[in-house]
Write a protein that holds these residues in place. Structure first.
Motif, mmCIF file in Angstrom:
data_model
loop_
_atom_site.group_PDB
_atom_site.id
_atom_site.type_symbol
_atom_site.label_atom_id
_atom_site.label_comp_id
_atom_site.label_asym_id
_atom_site.label_seq_id
_atom_site.Cartn_x
_atom_site.Cartn_y
_atom_site.Cartn_z
ATOM 1 N N GLN A 59 0.827 -1.205 0.000
ATOM 2 C CA GLN A 59 0.000 0.000 0.000
ATOM 3 C C GLN A 59 0.868 1.265 0.000
ATOM 4 O O GLN A 59 2.033 1.215 0.372
ATOM 5 N N HIS A 60 0.260 2.344 -0.395
ATOM 6 C CA HIS A 60 0.777 3.719 -0.266
ATOM 7 C C HIS A 60 1.772 4.138 -1.346
ATOM 8 O O HIS A 60 1.916 5.328 -1.607
ATOM 9 N N GLY A 61 2.511 3.201 -1.973
ATOM 10 C CA GLY A 61 3.525 3.542 -2.969
ATOM 11 C C GLY A 61 2.891 4.241 -4.161
ATOM 12 O O GLY A 61 1.778 3.909 -4.566
ATOM 13 N N GLU A 96 3.517 9.491 7.449
ATOM 14 C CA GLU A 96 4.573 9.824 6.474
ATOM 15 C C GLU A 96 4.489 8.967 5.214
ATOM 16 O O GLU A 96 4.781 9.408 4.120
ATOM 17 N N ARG A 97 4.118 7.687 5.390
ATOM 18 C CA ARG A 97 4.138 6.790 4.231
ATOM 19 C C ARG A 97 2.904 6.954 3.352
ATOM 20 O O ARG A 97 2.879 6.454 2.225
ATOM 21 N N PHE A 98 1.858 7.599 3.837
ATOM 22 C CA PHE A 98 0.627 7.718 3.052
ATOM 23 C C PHE A 98 0.875 8.565 1.796
ATOM 24 O O PHE A 98 1.758 9.418 1.759
ATOM 25 N N GLY A 116 -4.986 -2.921 -2.220
ATOM 26 C CA GLY A 116 -3.804 -2.974 -1.357
ATOM 27 C C GLY A 116 -3.625 -4.355 -0.752
ATOM 28 O O GLY A 116 -4.562 -5.155 -0.689
ATOM 29 N N ASP A 117 -2.407 -4.650 -0.293
ATOM 30 C CA ASP A 117 -2.163 -5.999 0.238
ATOM 31 C C ASP A 117 -2.956 -6.274 1.515
ATOM 32 O O ASP A 117 -3.399 -7.406 1.734
ATOM 33 N N ASN A 118 -3.163 -5.254 2.338
ATOM 34 C CA ASN A 118 -3.921 -5.515 3.577
ATOM 35 C C ASN A 118 -5.391 -5.827 3.302
ATOM 36 O O ASN A 118 -5.907 -6.827 3.806
HETATM 37 C C1 XUL Z 1 0.054 -0.631 5.695
HETATM 38 C C2 XUL Z 1 1.456 -0.664 5.264
HETATM 39 C C3 XUL Z 1 2.081 -1.971 4.966
HETATM 40 C C4 XUL Z 1 2.232 -2.189 3.487
HETATM 41 C C5 XUL Z 1 3.108 -3.408 3.311
HETATM 42 O O1 XUL Z 1 -0.391 0.625 6.057
HETATM 43 O O2 XUL Z 1 2.116 0.329 5.146
HETATM 44 O O3 XUL Z 1 1.364 -3.032 5.523
HETATM 45 O O4 XUL Z 1 0.991 -2.303 2.866
HETATM 46 O O5 XUL Z 1 3.091 -3.941 2.063
#
Ligand code: XUL
Length: 527
Positions: A96-98, A167-169, A276-278
């Motif tokens: 996710q997020h990339g 930060e990663r969002f 997303g993977d989750n």
């Molecule tokens: C969820 C997250 C991670 C990535 C890993 O918010 O940052 O689980 O999805 O692939």
């Protein structure tokens, strides 16, 4: 008999699963993985990440992901042989997020790919920014603060988008690109997540972001399942024009382009929105209705479940995403998972068998001894300074510490999941430590619910194949209930469940307020 194909583009590699469904007969036909570092060394990634002098900056290569998809499709097609013609639908999931930044020319290139040439060779000039910032990137604190201010505070952002800014969002990442490399932002005609980017490569045209992965951007009005104008405006100018309309996860968005037929022999199968993977893992571990909670026991432990109503985490540490079922899902992450269990194991010179034996030999409730196992800074609850806090617990007592770490983890998990799972009917436990029955017993007793071990190695990828099956059935006018979709693939065996023991349940019901009080007091005292 239709065949369904699922992919998962994770941090370190790409996995594919092909399943066959004929009524109640279901089986996995192909399961394959490749690691980016080894299979595609020319990109120079280490564990799937491009080395960078700044430890906060974590990027990967979208061109590498394209090459991986092309390579993997070739391998899967070869494995399937003649069965490749039966592929009815394809879907996928991704970290996710990339984010991936494409120039306007990308549409033209994707629509006219040459089957005589590999995919990656033809994509070299389509990127407005060569890198994809990814979920491990932590370089956008300033952008998070600015977006939070513009939207009226962290709680307001969570109420709108499902999470406060992280930060990663993707929103903060987009804002950073606009601020630090405005030319690259100006060159960008389309912004994709990893999921919608890979779906676009399969379709030969720009494919939309789905509500599941879209909710990891701080850009969606999650309750309504569409972009939030206020969030787009707070992020970067002209952002709406760079995004397609967001779609529900179960949407058939297109078909495999003729390029995949010419190159690997695939039919023009339906393409179901990638997510997303989750969210995809939720389906892959068989969590398709509220009341079932998945707990993944890894280096970090995570808990996720389905919510039939939208409600953000009041403490601001967890996330709400769109679920593949059309509901919402929560994701609560505990950094000190196996990490903490291992520290205790090693401190007493144990192996896992010894650890389990001590857990079995000590009484539920540990005689009132408690541990807050924050060996590293913790995500839930938010703790910035690492520290192990003990109450009535002798540091030298191996058994009491083994029980203390596991009970502390399970009590914290129950406490911090009440907002999303007030009622738990059963737990689906996955990950390495789920093999430990003594640990599952503590989990079952603390949650007062049976804990089932789910043995699925690639849950996000399996979830993608199952979502392809689900959307295909619905689009043929024969919708299948989600319970039926996961049956036989991600279904626990009830006879193997670890059941709660009434006496121990009572012990934890009484101990939970003491744990909560210890946590509250400690959080007040530490910096
Ligand atoms: C969820 C997250 C991670 C990535 C890993 O918010 O940052 O689980 O999805 O692939």
């Amino acid at each position: 008999m239709p065949v369904y194909l699922g992919f998962d583009c994770a941090t370190q590699g790409l996995t594919a699963i092909a399943i066959e469904v004929a009524g109640a007969e279901r089986r996995v036909l192909v399961e394959r993985s490749l690691r980016f570092d080894e299979a595609l060394p020319a990109y120079g990634t280490v564990d799937g990440v491009l080395p960078d002098a700044d430890p906060l900056v974590v990027h990967s290569s979208p061109l590498m992901w394209a090459e991986a998809l092309d390579t993997m499709m070739g391998l899967v097609a070869a494995d399937l042989g003649d069965d490749v013609r039966r592929v009815a639908a394809v879907s996928g999931s991704a970290q996710q997020h990339g984010s991936v930044y494409l120039r306007a020319e990308a549409d033209e290139v994707l629509g006219h790919l040459d089957p005589a040439r590999p995919l990656a060779d033809q994509l070299r000039d389509v990127f407005a920014f060569e890198h994809a910032p990814m979920w491990m990137d932590a370089s956008t604190s300033a952008q998070c603060a600015a977006i939070t201010r513009a939207l009226g505070g962290a709680a307001a952002v969570a109420r709108l988008t499902g999470s406060r800014t992280f930060e990663r969002f993707t929103g903060p990442q987009i804002r950073k690109l606009h601020e630090t490399d405005p030319e690259a932002y100006d060159r960008t005609a389309r912004i994709h997540l990893v999921s919608s980017y890979l779906a676009s490569l399969l379709a030969g045209a720009a494919m939309p972001i789905d509500t599941g992965d879209g909710s990891g951007m701080n850009l969606m009005d999650l309750r309504r399942g569409r972009w939030a104008d206020a969030a787009l405006d707070a992020t970067a100018p002209g952002l709406r024009g760079r995004l397609l309309t967001v779609v529900p996860s179960a949407t058939v968005v297109g078909r495999l382009s003729p390029w995949w037929t010419a190159r690997h022999g695939l039919p023009p199968a339906k393409l179901v929105a990638w997510t997303g993977d989750n969210p995809s893992s939720l389906v892959g571990v068989g969590v398709v209705a509220p009341g079932t909670v998945a707990v993944s026991l890894g280096t970090s432990d995570t808990l996720f479940t389905i919510m039939d109503r939208f409600e953000p985490d009041p403490s601001g540490t967890a996330h709400v995403f769109g679920a593949p079922t059309g509901d919402f899902m929560s994701l609560v992450c505990f950094r000190n998972g196996s990490l903490a269990r291992e520290r205790v194991r090693d401190a007493f010179g144990l192996d896992w068998d010894g650890f389990s034996r001590l857990l079995d030999a000590t009484p539920p409730g540990n005689g009132g001894a408690l541990m807050l196992p924050w060996f590293e800074p913790e995500i839930t609850p938010s703790v910035e300074v690492a520290g192990i806090h003990r109450l009535h617990l002798a540091e030298s007592d191996a058994g009491a510490n083994v029980r203390g770490v596991v009970e502390g983890q399970m009590l914290a998990m129950r406490l911090h999941s009440r907002w999303t799972a007030p009622r738990v009917d059963r737990i689906h436990a996955t990950g390495g430590a789920a093999r430990n029955s003594a640990l599952l017993q503590v989990m079952a007793d603390v949650f007062a619910a049976p804990a089932h071990r789910i043995d699925v190695a690639n849950s996000a990828c399996l979830g993608a194949a199952l979502r392809a099956f689900h959307a295909d059935a619905a689009s043929r006018g024969r919708p299948a209930p989600w319970e039926d979709v996961v049956a036989g693939f991600a279904e626990p065996n009830p006879s193997l469940a670890v059941r709660p023991r009434p006496a121990a349940v009572e012990v934890y019901r009484e101990l939970a307020p003491a744990y909560e009080e210890l946590e509250r007091r400690t959080l007040r005292e530490i910096p």
